[in-house]
Design a protein around this motif. Structure first.
Motif, PDB file in Angstrom:
ATOM      1  N   LEU A  76       0.986  -1.351   0.028  1.00  0.00           N
ATOM      2  CA  LEU A  76       0.079   0.025   0.078  1.00  0.00           C
ATOM      3  C   LEU A  76       0.890   1.232   0.030  1.00  0.00           C
ATOM      4  CD1 LEU A  76      -2.306  -1.205   2.911  1.00  0.00           C
ATOM      5  CD2 LEU A  76      -3.190  -0.873   0.200  1.00  0.00           C
ATOM      6  N   GLY A  77       0.812   2.129  -0.935  1.00  0.00           N
ATOM      7  CA  GLY A  77       1.473   3.577  -1.191  1.00  0.00           C
ATOM      8  C   GLY A  77       0.502   4.402  -0.563  1.00  0.00           C
ATOM      9  N   TYR A  78       0.810   5.559   0.055  1.00  0.00           N
ATOM     10  CA  TYR A  78       0.172   6.602   0.735  1.00  0.00           C
ATOM     11  C   TYR A  78       0.876   7.991   0.265  1.00  0.00           C
ATOM     12  CZ  TYR A  78      -2.386   3.000   3.459  1.00  0.00           C
ATOM     13  OH  TYR A  78      -2.856   1.822   3.657  1.00  0.00           O
ATOM     14  N   GLY A  79      -0.038   8.970   0.077  1.00  0.00           N
ATOM     15  CA  GLY A  79       0.443  10.246  -0.200  1.00  0.00           C
ATOM     16  C   GLY A  79       1.123  10.348  -1.586  1.00  0.00           C
ATOM     17  N   VAL A  80       0.609   9.596  -2.485  1.00  0.00           N
ATOM     18  CA  VAL A  80       1.200   9.502  -3.966  1.00  0.00           C
ATOM     19  C   VAL A  80       0.957  10.647  -4.785  1.00  0.00           C
ATOM     20  CG1 VAL A  80       1.109   7.912  -6.190  1.00  0.00           C
ATOM     21  CG2 VAL A  80       0.945   6.945  -3.814  1.00  0.00           C
ATOM     22  N   GLU A  81       2.081  11.048  -5.202  1.00  0.00           N
ATOM     23  CA  GLU A  81       2.418  12.103  -6.387  1.00  0.00           C
ATOM     24  C   GLU A  81       2.889  11.279  -7.563  1.00  0.00           C
ATOM     25  OE1 GLU A  81       3.223  16.369  -5.460  1.00  0.00           O
ATOM     26  OE2 GLU A  81       4.307  15.154  -3.521  1.00  0.00           O
ATOM     27  N   PRO A  82       2.322  10.970  -8.917  1.00  0.00           N
ATOM     28  CA  PRO A  82       2.530  10.182  -9.657  1.00  0.00           C
ATOM     29  C   PRO A  82       3.996  10.528 -10.241  1.00  0.00           C
ATOM     30  CG  PRO A  82       0.197  10.739  -9.931  1.00  0.00           C
ATOM     31  CD  PRO A  82       0.900  11.576  -9.092  1.00  0.00           C
ATOM     32  N   THR A  83       4.908   9.638 -10.498  1.00  0.00           N
ATOM     33  CA  THR A  83       6.192   9.692 -11.142  1.00  0.00           C
ATOM     34  C   THR A  83       6.127   8.985 -12.693  1.00  0.00           C
ATOM     35  OG1 THR A  83       6.991   7.591 -10.199  1.00  0.00           O
ATOM     36  CG2 THR A  83       7.508   9.752  -8.659  1.00  0.00           C
ATOM     37  N   ASP A  84       7.218   9.270 -13.220  1.00  0.00           N
ATOM     38  CA  ASP A  84       7.336   8.501 -14.656  1.00  0.00           C
ATOM     39  C   ASP A  84       7.230   7.159 -14.426  1.00  0.00           C
ATOM     40  OD1 ASP A  84       7.176  10.925 -15.837  1.00  0.00           O
ATOM     41  OD2 ASP A  84       9.376  11.058 -16.137  1.00  0.00           O
ATOM     42  N   GLU A  85       8.258   6.617 -13.439  1.00  0.00           N
ATOM     43  CA  GLU A  85       8.253   5.330 -13.018  1.00  0.00           C
ATOM     44  C   GLU A  85       7.071   4.395 -12.631  1.00  0.00           C
ATOM     45  OE1 GLU A  85       9.682   1.297 -12.546  1.00  0.00           O
ATOM     46  OE2 GLU A  85      10.728   3.063 -13.788  1.00  0.00           O
ATOM     47  N   LEU A  86       6.208   4.980 -11.705  1.00  0.00           N
ATOM     48  CA  LEU A  86       4.993   4.569 -11.226  1.00  0.00           C
ATOM     49  C   LEU A  86       3.999   4.565 -12.360  1.00  0.00           C
ATOM     50  CD1 LEU A  86       3.842   3.165  -9.038  1.00  0.00           C
ATOM     51  CD2 LEU A  86       2.944   5.223  -7.995  1.00  0.00           C
ATOM     52  N   VAL A  87       3.825   5.527 -13.197  1.00  0.00           N
ATOM     53  CA  VAL A  87       2.909   5.628 -14.240  1.00  0.00           C
ATOM     54  C   VAL A  87       3.161   4.582 -15.143  1.00  0.00           C
ATOM     55  CG1 VAL A  87       2.187   6.967 -16.265  1.00  0.00           C
ATOM     56  CG2 VAL A  87       2.272   7.878 -13.833  1.00  0.00           C
ATOM     57  N   ALA A  88       4.642   4.249 -15.609  1.00  0.00           N
ATOM     58  CA  ALA A  88       4.919   3.192 -16.630  1.00  0.00           C
ATOM     59  C   ALA A  88       4.540   2.087 -15.906  1.00  0.00           C
ATOM     60  CB  ALA A  88       6.391   3.313 -16.975  1.00  0.00           C
ATOM     61  N   THR A  89       4.839   1.627 -14.772  1.00  0.00           N
ATOM     62  CA  THR A  89       4.549   0.498 -13.792  1.00  0.00           C
ATOM     63  C   THR A  89       3.075   0.095 -14.078  1.00  0.00           C
ATOM     64  OG1 THR A  89       6.378   0.720 -12.631  1.00  0.00           O
ATOM     65  CG2 THR A  89       4.714  -0.774 -11.816  1.00  0.00           C
ATOM     66  N   THR A  90       2.192   0.964 -13.659  1.00  0.00           N
ATOM     67  CA  THR A  90       1.054   0.837 -13.514  1.00  0.00           C
ATOM     68  C   THR A  90       0.257   0.713 -14.799  1.00  0.00           C
ATOM     69  OG1 THR A  90       0.232   3.023 -13.471  1.00  0.00           O
ATOM     70  CG2 THR A  90       0.669   1.894 -11.183  1.00  0.00           C
ATOM     71  N   GLU A  91       0.785   1.287 -15.959  1.00  0.00           N
ATOM     72  CA  GLU A  91       0.430   1.161 -17.237  1.00  0.00           C
ATOM     73  C   GLU A  91       0.484  -0.290 -17.887  1.00  0.00           C
ATOM     74  OE1 GLU A  91       2.143   4.326 -19.627  1.00  0.00           O
ATOM     75  OE2 GLU A  91       0.260   5.743 -18.819  1.00  0.00           O
TER      76      GLU A  91
END
Length: 256
Positions: A76-91
């Motif tokens: 569980l990640g909290y207080g998220v501000e999207p980064t390029d890496e996290l966006v790419a991972t979720t996509e």
């Protein structure tokens, strides 16, 4: 009564509530803070925390990862501000989830000889399939039976999905957010292996509705041993919020 419910799903994954419906559901449950933690999916806003209709909404995510031993756990990640890496991972994950979801639907329809009138799309998960099976007049399975006999692990229509490693997932969440917590530790077959991840985390989910008697002491000892924070939430997939969570004092300790 919980002040903060930090594990809630919406229609962006496999929950029944929309983002717009969250504040009213929170008020019904006596909850003042809600963390939206949809499976492997970011929210359509970049703020780590925002206010809606008097309710604090924390931008969160529940990310499934695989450990070196092969056990799959949820972070569980909290207080998220999207980064390029996290966006790419979720996509990448979402693309695979859609392919895997459609494969499960096709298998169930072929096996049962029915048309579920279901097409996998963004946020699709097995609960969507189970609900469709339960609702169909020509099947003999209810929601739980669908998981137990058709789409659960090792069942004939189960299809595994691709997920990131623990190291990669944790790093992506740590870069994008304030806190990374291990979800529902007592649900994993290898509890010892799951708790061995604690030194690399910020928190463990202590308060959770397991629907069975559980011994929280191993989790509490790991929190004390590694000086971690405690998170908690209902894992709500419907409109009932606040079944588990944190008091105001324990939420304030998170400093989100």
């Amino acid at each position: 009564m919980s002040y903060a419910d930090l594990h809630v799903h919406t229609t962006r994954s496999d929950g029944s509530l929309t983002l717009e419906e969250l504040p009213a559901a929170a008020r019904r449950g006596g909850v003042e803070v809600v963390a939206v933690t949809d499976h492997d999916r970011l929210q359509p806003f970049d703020d780590p925390i925002l206010e809606r209709e008097g309710v604090t909404i924390v931008h969160g995510i529940e990310l499934r990862v695989e450990t070196e031993s092969g056990q799959r756990v949820d972070l569980l990640g909290y207080g998220v501000e999207p980064t390029d890496e996290l966006v790419a991972t979720t996509e990448r994950i979402q693309s695979n989830r859609i392919e895997r979801g459609q494969a499960i639907v096709d298998c169930v329809e072929d096996r049962l000889g029915v048309d579920l009138d279901l097409t996998a799309s963004e946020g699709f998960g097995r609960p969507h399939v189970a609900r469709a099976i339960d609702d169909h007049p020509d099947t003999d399975y209810d929601y739980e039976g669908a998981f137990d006999h058709l789409i659960g692990s090792s069942c004939p229509c189960f299809v595994p999905r691709e997920i990131p490693s623990f190291e990669r997932g944790r790093a992506a969440l740590a870069e994008a957010g304030e806190i990374v917590s291990l979800a529902h530790p007592l649900r994993y077959p290898d509890l010892e292996g799951a708790l061995a991840l604690a030194p690399d985390l910020d928190a463990l989910e202590l308060r959770y509705p397991y629907d069975r008697d559980v011994d929280l002491q191993p989790v509490e000892r790991a929190i004390d041993r590694h000086d971690l924070l405690a998170t908690g939430g209902s894992d709500a997939h419907d409109g009932r919020l606040g079944l588990a969570g944190l008091s105001r004092a324990k939420y304030d300790r998170l400093e989100l």
